[in-house]
Write a protein that holds these residues in place. Sequence first.
Motif, PDB file in Angstrom:
ATOM      1  N   GLY A   1      -9.034  11.829 -12.807  1.00 21.27           N
ATOM      2  CA  GLY A   1     -10.089  10.806 -12.587  1.00 21.27           C
ATOM      3  C   GLY A   1     -10.320  10.711 -11.039  1.00 21.27           C
ATOM      4  O   GLY A   1     -10.208  11.432 -10.272  1.00 21.27           O
ATOM      5  N   VAL A   2     -10.403   9.316 -10.782  1.00 24.60           N
ATOM      6  CA  VAL A   2     -10.765   8.843  -9.272  1.00 24.60           C
ATOM      7  C   VAL A   2      -9.619   8.062  -8.927  1.00 24.60           C
ATOM      8  O   VAL A   2      -9.068   7.230  -9.399  1.00 24.60           O
ATOM      9  CB  VAL A   2     -11.886   7.998  -9.314  1.00 24.60           C
ATOM     10  CG1 VAL A   2     -12.278   7.542  -7.836  1.00 24.60           C
ATOM     11  CG2 VAL A   2     -13.263   8.607  -9.892  1.00 24.60           C
ATOM     12  N   HIS A   3      -9.085   8.625  -7.753  1.00 30.48           N
ATOM     13  CA  HIS A   3      -8.016   7.967  -7.225  1.00 30.48           C
ATOM     14  C   HIS A   3      -8.276   7.017  -6.018  1.00 30.48           C
ATOM     15  O   HIS A   3      -9.351   7.121  -5.388  1.00 30.48           O
ATOM     16  CB  HIS A   3      -7.239   9.232  -6.321  1.00 30.48           C
ATOM     17  CG  HIS A   3      -5.566   9.095  -6.428  1.00 30.48           C
ATOM     18  ND1 HIS A   3      -4.574   9.990  -6.706  1.00 30.48           N
ATOM     19  CD2 HIS A   3      -4.809   7.748  -6.134  1.00 30.48           C
ATOM     20  CE1 HIS A   3      -3.366   9.515  -6.505  1.00 30.48           C
ATOM     21  NE2 HIS A   3      -3.551   8.284  -6.161  1.00 30.48           N
ATOM     22  N   CYS A   4      -7.495   5.949  -5.805  1.00 26.67           N
ATOM     23  CA  CYS A   4      -7.883   4.904  -4.845  1.00 26.67           C
ATOM     24  C   CYS A   4      -6.657   4.746  -4.003  1.00 26.67           C
ATOM     25  O   CYS A   4      -5.363   4.801  -4.256  1.00 26.67           O
ATOM     26  CB  CYS A   4      -8.126   3.555  -5.525  1.00 26.67           C
ATOM     27  SG  CYS A   4      -8.381   2.097  -4.457  1.00 26.67           S
ATOM     28  N   TYR A   5      -6.751   4.776  -2.746  1.00 28.29           N
ATOM     29  CA  TYR A   5      -5.713   4.271  -1.524  1.00 28.29           C
ATOM     30  C   TYR A   5      -6.374   3.274  -0.982  1.00 28.29           C
ATOM     31  O   TYR A   5      -7.358   2.636  -0.779  1.00 28.29           O
ATOM     32  CB  TYR A   5      -5.687   5.469  -0.659  1.00 28.29           C
ATOM     33  CG  TYR A   5      -5.227   6.722  -1.399  1.00 28.29           C
ATOM     34  CD1 TYR A   5      -3.753   7.111  -1.357  1.00 28.29           C
ATOM     35  CD2 TYR A   5      -6.072   7.631  -2.114  1.00 28.29           C
ATOM     36  CE1 TYR A   5      -3.141   8.080  -2.174  1.00 28.29           C
ATOM     37  CE2 TYR A   5      -5.418   8.759  -2.515  1.00 28.29           C
ATOM     38  CZ  TYR A   5      -4.170   9.115  -2.667  1.00 28.29           C
ATOM     39  OH  TYR A   5      -3.625  10.140  -3.221  1.00 28.29           O
ATOM     40  N   SER A   6      -5.393   2.395  -0.241  1.00 21.20           N
ATOM     41  CA  SER A   6      -5.847   1.284   0.495  1.00 21.20           C
ATOM     42  C   SER A   6      -5.119   1.371   1.885  1.00 21.20           C
ATOM     43  O   SER A   6      -4.042   2.110   2.022  1.00 21.20           O
ATOM     44  CB  SER A   6      -5.570  -0.071  -0.025  1.00 21.20           C
ATOM     45  OG  SER A   6      -4.079  -0.271  -0.115  1.00 21.20           O
ATOM     46  N   SER A   7      -5.779   0.711   2.723  1.00 21.72           N
ATOM     47  CA  SER A   7      -5.358   0.828   4.329  1.00 21.72           C
ATOM     48  C   SER A   7      -5.748  -0.556   5.033  1.00 21.72           C
ATOM     49  O   SER A   7      -7.022  -0.950   4.822  1.00 21.72           O
ATOM     50  CB  SER A   7      -5.762   2.098   4.870  1.00 21.72           C
ATOM     51  OG  SER A   7      -5.341   1.970   6.377  1.00 21.72           O
ATOM     52  N   LYS A   8      -5.062  -0.946   6.030  1.00 19.04           N
ATOM     53  CA  LYS A   8      -5.341  -1.869   6.878  1.00 19.04           C
ATOM     54  C   LYS A   8      -5.852  -1.637   8.325  1.00 19.04           C
ATOM     55  O   LYS A   8      -6.540  -1.963   9.234  1.00 19.04           O
ATOM     56  CB  LYS A   8      -4.323  -2.870   7.123  1.00 19.04           C
ATOM     57  CG  LYS A   8      -4.044  -3.760   6.005  1.00 19.04           C
ATOM     58  CD  LYS A   8      -3.146  -4.900   6.204  1.00 19.04           C
ATOM     59  CE  LYS A   8      -2.870  -5.652   4.673  1.00 19.04           C
ATOM     60  NZ  LYS A   8      -1.625  -6.666   5.108  1.00 19.04           N
ATOM     61  N   ASP A   9      -5.244  -0.152   8.687  1.00 16.95           N
ATOM     62  CA  ASP A   9      -5.621   0.364   9.855  1.00 16.95           C
ATOM     63  C   ASP A   9      -6.531   1.594   9.908  1.00 16.95           C
ATOM     64  O   ASP A   9      -6.589   2.318  10.931  1.00 16.95           O
ATOM     65  CB  ASP A   9      -3.980   0.753  10.766  1.00 16.95           C
ATOM     66  CG  ASP A   9      -3.429   1.543  10.219  1.00 16.95           C
ATOM     67  OD1 ASP A   9      -3.652   2.350   9.106  1.00 16.95           O
ATOM     68  OD2 ASP A   9      -2.432   1.906  10.569  1.00 16.95           O
ATOM     69  N   LEU A  10      -6.816   2.230   8.872  1.00 19.86           N
ATOM     70  CA  LEU A  10      -7.340   3.588   8.802  1.00 19.86           C
ATOM     71  C   LEU A  10      -6.468   5.031   8.804  1.00 19.86           C
ATOM     72  O   LEU A  10      -6.954   5.855   8.565  1.00 19.86           O
ATOM     73  CB  LEU A  10      -8.741   3.960   9.436  1.00 19.86           C
ATOM     74  CG  LEU A  10      -9.828   2.809   8.989  1.00 19.86           C
ATOM     75  CD1 LEU A  10     -11.058   2.910  10.096  1.00 19.86           C
ATOM     76  CD2 LEU A  10     -10.292   2.945   7.628  1.00 19.86           C
ATOM     77  N   TYR A  11      -5.322   4.584   9.429  1.00 19.67           N
ATOM     78  CA  TYR A  11      -4.496   5.811   9.759  1.00 19.67           C
ATOM     79  C   TYR A  11      -3.484   5.982   8.499  1.00 19.67           C
ATOM     80  O   TYR A  11      -3.137   7.121   8.072  1.00 19.67           O
ATOM     81  CB  TYR A  11      -3.838   5.589  11.004  1.00 19.67           C
ATOM     82  CG  TYR A  11      -4.474   5.488  12.457  1.00 19.67           C
ATOM     83  CD1 TYR A  11      -5.384   6.183  12.647  1.00 19.67           C
ATOM     84  CD2 TYR A  11      -4.056   4.342  12.997  1.00 19.67           C
ATOM     85  CE1 TYR A  11      -5.871   6.095  13.858  1.00 19.67           C
ATOM     86  CE2 TYR A  11      -4.751   4.048  14.437  1.00 19.67           C
ATOM     87  CZ  TYR A  11      -5.792   4.978  14.524  1.00 19.67           C
ATOM     88  OH  TYR A  11      -6.412   4.535  15.730  1.00 19.67           O
ATOM     89  N   ASN A  12      -3.076   4.772   8.007  1.00 14.49           N
ATOM     90  CA  ASN A  12      -1.875   4.765   7.148  1.00 14.49           C
ATOM     91  C   ASN A  12      -2.342   4.245   5.594  1.00 14.49           C
ATOM     92  O   ASN A  12      -3.046   3.323   5.585  1.00 14.49           O
ATOM     93  CB  ASN A  12      -0.764   4.076   7.464  1.00 14.49           C
ATOM     94  CG  ASN A  12      -0.258   4.490   9.086  1.00 14.49           C
ATOM     95  OD1 ASN A  12       0.557   5.492   8.973  1.00 14.49           O
ATOM     96  ND2 ASN A  12      -0.556   3.899  10.065  1.00 14.49           N
TER      97      ASN A  12
END
Length: 364
Positions: A74-85
Amino acid sequence: MRKNFIFLAIMLFALTAVKSQSTYSAFHPGEIWKDNKGIHINAHGGGILRKDGIYYWFGEHKIAGPAGNTAMVGVHCYSSKDLYNWRDEGIALSVSADTTSDIAKGCILERPKVVYNKKTGKYVMWFHLELRGKGYSAARAGVAVSDRATGPFKFLYSYRPNAGKMPFYPIGTPENEKVNCAAPVSKSDGFFCRDLPGGQMARDMTVFVDDDGRAYHIFSSEENYTLHVAELNDDYTGHTGKFTRVYIGHQTEAPAIFKHAGTYYMIGSGCTGWDPNAARWFSAKSVFGPWTFHGNPCKGPGSELTYGGQSTHVLPVDPANGKFIFMADKWAPKNPVDGRYIWLPVNINNGAISISWKDKWTLN
């Protein structure tokens, strides 16, 4: 002694776990990019939504081997506050075990993009969908919604957009660019007219929300010969019937759109399958055009092949000050899960854009 041994074992496990997690302070285009679990990020053909100070990256979840080019998860989701990690948030939209479903396991589900609708409070996901076992013949747009950014998203339906609708023509459109189904003058016009009753083909795609809250679905149509820029309805889950055709007959894929200082910009690619080619860019003063073709935005060595990648999204980081990130996929069709990500800064100078390769760079 036993308690001490257990304590040391726990500490060793914890240190090993921390070591497996990578902390980044820069972008490294084309290299393995690990999430908080130490696993290469699995969000191909993706896009990013920023909401309440958090970035959410949605993309195709690939698996190893040739079957990885179909949707097995399916479609995977990731989250970040700094765009690097990036933190693994799991599968936002799962394919279905029901073989009669449009999104049955083994279908082709590509280029998912998520936008937030302020009026409804819903997160809306659009994607290119090909039905299981049908190759690339369906050419549909699929839509799903969720109350939370990370999902789970509920699949609504899939279809071909704008059935029975003729294009909108901006003022100044040359007569030879206006389709005449009584006597089509080109291959692209012929494909458009063929599909008019049942809706237009919708393959590589993106979604863009303008400053006024109107949303637009941009997709490759007419056997990939022409791009369509199509207006979505108020809840972003359907089309209004208003759309325009862009760069007719020139085979453009992988559209990525953004806006700066009143000008709309779009980056795309040619059609060479999984193999890279030269990127192309366009600009317009209205989202419906007319759009002007400007050539390849990439500069320097490797630019003729977009540094081995293909556009998928342009991320606004500080749009008021012209800070955008060009996102591209470096495909690995024989082992799709190994596909890499190429993120590079977009330079805007006197209304023209350019993209140059960097081995390593930061938001500074």
